[in-house]
Design a protein around this motif. Structure first.
Motif: not given
Length: 211
Positions: A71-98
């Protein structure tokens, strides 16, 4: 008349497709960033981003990106004590640099919080036969559990780590050599200094209460 024998169905504690790292393993495993995903190296069902061990990224502090079952890295579910730790702010990191400067998009990560591993009791990775209690993934689940305060006595811990570019020897391609003196992206980090400080205190306040 035929009578069938009684059949008993019991839940097996050994969940197939689950890998659990206990506190002792988490504490002793080597780590560059000290994060949750960095503790998962060496597991056959987890693949790391090809840049996660790049010699040009010695100053990196973000956790490495992982793929579970392709899977893609942003297609996993990250949880902390059962609570979601997923980021919804451009989790794919599609833009960087210029590209990030041109679009105004921040370069996001899959996780919201980058936890220090000293706070964790265990990390469980589910790659198949995943329970219905989890959702929001097409790859796998990384479930981290925070540790409780120790109740036998008070414990104090301090930690300091440091590294810098003077302790390394980097070799660059011709194109990289042109950019390394004025590098402005996270893809090339020829000059860096990393200092990591942490301290923790935990122990009992009352018989059944710790902090």
């Amino acid at each position: 008349m035929y009578r069938l024998e009684e059949v008993q169905v019991r839940e097996d504690d050994d969940h197939p497709g689950a890998t659990t790292l206990d506190r002792n393993f988490i504490k002793l495993a080597p780590s560059a960033t000290g994060t949750v995903t960095d503790a998962l190296r060496g597991k056959s069902n987890i693949q790391f981003d090809q840049n996660s061990r790049s010699g040009a990224l010695g100053g990196e502090i973000a956790p490495p990106r992982i793929s579970i079952r392709g899977s893609k890295h942003y297609e996993n579910n990250f949880t902390l004590n059962g609570v979601s730790n997923n980021s919804n702010m451009n989790p794919g990191g599609l833009y960087h640099g210029e590209a990030a400067a041109a679009t105004g998009q921040p370069r996001g990560e899959a996780q919201n919080l980058f936890l220090d591993r000293s706070l964790l009791e265990s990390i469980t990775v589910y790659s198949e036969n995943i329970s219905a209690e989890y959702g929001g993934f097409t790859g796998g689940v990384v479930d981290a559990k925070l540790r409780d305060a120790r109740m036998d006595r008070w414990h104090v811990m301090g930690k300091y780590r440091h590294t810098n570019d003077l302790w390394t020897k980097m070799r660059f391609t011709e194109d990289q050599s042109l950019d390394r003196e004025n590098s402005s992206t996270a893809d090339l980090q020829p000059k860096f200094r990393k200092h990591e400080y942490s301290a923790s205190f935990d122990g009992p306040l009352f018989e059944n209460l710790g902090v």
